[in-house]
Design a protein around this motif. Sequence first.
Motif, mmCIF file in Angstrom:
data_model
loop_
_atom_site.group_PDB
_atom_site.id
_atom_site.type_symbol
_atom_site.label_atom_id
_atom_site.label_comp_id
_atom_site.label_asym_id
_atom_site.label_seq_id
_atom_site.Cartn_x
_atom_site.Cartn_y
_atom_site.Cartn_z
ATOM 1 N N GLU A 32 32.571 -5.324 102.096
ATOM 2 C CA GLU A 32 31.412 -4.423 102.105
ATOM 3 C C GLU A 32 30.648 -4.518 100.784
ATOM 4 O O GLU A 32 29.416 -4.479 100.765
ATOM 5 N N GLU A 35 28.474 -7.489 100.883
ATOM 6 C CA GLU A 35 27.263 -7.233 101.668
ATOM 7 C C GLU A 35 26.231 -6.466 100.845
ATOM 8 O O GLU A 35 25.030 -6.754 100.924
ATOM 9 N N GLU A 39 22.493 -7.839 99.802
ATOM 10 C CA GLU A 39 21.288 -7.051 100.073
ATOM 11 C C GLU A 39 20.457 -6.857 98.812
ATOM 12 O O GLU A 39 19.243 -7.006 98.821
ATOM 13 N N GLU A 52 24.871 0.170 102.808
ATOM 14 C CA GLU A 52 25.999 -0.646 102.351
ATOM 15 C C GLU A 52 26.883 0.143 101.394
ATOM 16 O O GLU A 52 28.114 0.045 101.445
#
Length: 98
Positions: A32, A35, A39, A52
């Motif tokens: 996570e 991610e 982003e 996120e």
Amino acid sequence: MIETQKSISDWADQTFGRVHSNMPIAVRANQEMAELLKELALNDDSNEAVEEIADIVIVLYRLAEYHHRNLGDAIDAKMAINRTRKWSLDAAGQGYHV
């Protein structure tokens, strides 16, 4: 906030099954985080970044629940330590305790 650490952990156990080691949860938290980094690399002001961040906290709530610790209490205790430390800043404005 409607959700609690326990309700989130219970949901995760019901949805994904109970894990028998903390490592898979920590690995998921790392995924996570990756991610979130992706982003932010695409758009530093991304509105999706907050989603996120929420995903990371959701996974960390589950990990804290497996440790039988309240993450909010652990944060309070850690901040009490952080407030007593000496800090140095790097060029990006990040602090490191000395």
